[in-house]
Write an enzyme that holds these catalytic residues in place. Sequence first.
Site, mmCIF file in Angstrom:
data_model
loop_
_atom_site.group_PDB
_atom_site.id
_atom_site.type_symbol
_atom_site.label_atom_id
_atom_site.label_comp_id
_atom_site.label_asym_id
_atom_site.label_seq_id
_atom_site.Cartn_x
_atom_site.Cartn_y
_atom_site.Cartn_z
ATOM 1 C CB ALA A 66 -0.969 -0.046 1.240
ATOM 2 N N GLY A 108 -1.459 -6.594 -0.500
ATOM 3 C CA GLY A 108 -2.124 -5.658 -0.885
ATOM 4 C C GLY A 108 -2.446 -6.384 -2.102
ATOM 5 C CD GLU A 111 -4.698 -8.936 1.951
ATOM 6 O OE1 GLU A 111 -4.181 -7.600 1.907
ATOM 7 O OE2 GLU A 111 -4.353 -9.152 3.054
ATOM 8 C CD GLU A 131 0.574 -8.126 4.285
ATOM 9 O OE1 GLU A 131 0.740 -8.996 3.639
ATOM 10 O OE2 GLU A 131 -0.834 -7.805 2.962
#
Length: 708
Positions: A66, A108, A111, A131
Amino acid sequence: MAELIGTVHFEKRDDVALLTIDNPPVNPLSTGVTYWMAMHLEAAIADDDIKAIVITGAGRAFIAGADIRNFGKTLPADLPKPSKSAGEWMESSPKPIVAAINGTAFGGGLENALMCHYRVIKPGAEVGLPEVKLGILPGGGGTQRLPRLIGAENALIPMLTGDPFPTEEALRLGIVDELIEDDDFVDGAIRYARRLVSQNEGPRRIRDMTHWTSKDRERPEIFTSGEDFVAARMRGQFNGEQIVECARAAVMSESFDAGIAEERRRSGLVQAHSQRAAMVHAFFAERRARKIPDIDRDTPTVAIQSAATVGGGLMGGGIAMCFANVGIPVKILEVDQAGLDRGLETIEKNYASQVRRGRLAQADMDARMALISGTLDYQAIGSADVVVEAVFENLDLKKQIFSKLDGVMKDGAILATNTSGLDVDQMAAETKRPEKVVGTHFFSPANVMRLLEVVRGEKTDDQTVATAMALGKTIDKVCALSTNAPGFIGNRMIGGYTQEAQALILSGATPWQVDQVVYDFGFNMGPFRMSDLVGLDLYWRAHKLAGGTLETASRTSKVSFKLCEMDRFGQKSGRGYYIYDERRRATPDPEVETIIRETAAELGVNQRPVDDEEVLKRCLYPLVNIGAQLLDDGVALRASDIDIVYCYGYGFPKHLGGPMYWANDLGLDVVVRDMQRFAEEYGDHWRPAPLLTRLAEAGDGFEVLTSS
Ligand code: NAI
């Protein structure tokens, strides 16, 4: 108007919509990316000409995490709002969506790819959920979708380590469906999408998959092994425990949505936890430590294609393994054939044990062993690009070795020493090229421990420092720079810690209490278990050799020396502070408590119970105080470097950020006040370092890192 960061390009390639994420340099998720992704997906889904959608990244990444510039940003008020989020559009789309993973897909990124219906990958691209390293968890559905796709057993440990899946592994496990080897990757991905359409393969949603969850429900041991992993490798790390619970929810929840709700709840808990900021600090501290302010980033380094060690003992052998592990041929020079045989045998045993535990393939072991050879002849190592001296810790001996190395090593070679704290400049002075001499202080076992302290001598040139730092990275070490001061950073600090542990038992704490407090804090081992492991006799023998006796021993050495005089050397003799059984399990020994009591009485110390809080503070404050002194003296570049040294070299729990971060968190005013109180009670060595006092008085602290 707030500006959108990053964008997504929309291109119609006949019946396929190509969405290209564009947020240089690595396409992190951002306001613009998520906004335009949602808008374009809606448009593509509504367009009857479009039969399938391909999502890829511009440049070298798919989506790498991110965008931190994005945090807290909201969409400009005048923009039409997407009717669903990008993720909702992806998953619910009635047309198949293919994630075309052209490069890194981390966090992300993966994901989002998991919300798509199919995934194809370019050779060399990596995917992963890192993460955990930043104190959080894969809270965008990662902990739910990955176990559904590849099984909880395959998903759990990588989510706990944060390590990426290389391309082949991602393919093998089924994270991605196909490897696209076309010269034009995007063309290949579009062809793949058309094939799906022609074969009537519609959306395939991970949320609907039950193959693994129904199997994994019958195998609760998967989660036990996850818990064991956390207990062994991340004890006390909050997000580790939460990741295991999320994976359990992925398997056990009654529905996918219930699992997602559980992930969201636990994600909130880790976001709000104090360890999060500590881990962010540790994460960026590691990267910061590589940067040397006065050395240009572009300083050319010496290419290291061959290496040598002088000494093939505990450290020399481990260092040789570090080179062989990354394909660098290495020669070990020993003093005699017996030493050489012993060294090579130990290396072989170490590798064989990795093979036995399934951590290394036999073929890889063979390849690595083939890179390691031994010699007794200095001429034979002269052509190496780097030589690391790792003989006994004796300055005269090391000086002789450096003089010999100067005679044989080729021009431009790096001459390194693995000394634990001796004067690197004196070794350099034995050569005609002191600018090429540098300290590379590995930690034991050298092939396992991640820290490398790089020691810059008075005359070490920039290229040599830059090469040592780059070499550290090549062999997968975390590097921190120290100047050439006694004990460098880490050993100077640990001296204060072990001495205070000794003072604590004289005050009235027991060794078992001290060890327990330190263990509960998060270290793997307290100071007395550690002394027993290292051997109490090392220091005692040195003292005796220098003509010392029990009477002339320092106050804080007396108990340990008395134990040695009783042949209690630690684990190796079955007794030290503790008694050890054949499985090396430690039991406290009341006899030791008697010896401590008697010693305290001889020294005129009035013993009293010491509470656990005082134990912890007296163990950790010396690290902070000496750390501050090292900063003031310019030995360490930054407080965050000290944190790195202590986390990676001495087992300070990373989720607490390191000793300097920990002190900051406690409040330097509190630390200074406590230390002043200790100084009254226990003596002047407790006077706070000037930097500590200055910072505390100014209401300031050591630098805490929140980004790179
Ligand atoms: P060690 O005793 O296991 O190995 C030393 C080796 O050097 C022996 O195999 C010996 O035969 C060889 N040697 C001695 N004189 C030699 C000569 N003239 N030429 C060639 N080889 C010679 O010692 P260890 O533990 O490996 O320590 C080596 C160095 O690493 C020391 O400077 C020590 O302070 C440092 N160090 C040790 C750590 C540890 O935990 N043991 C950690 C970090 C640094």
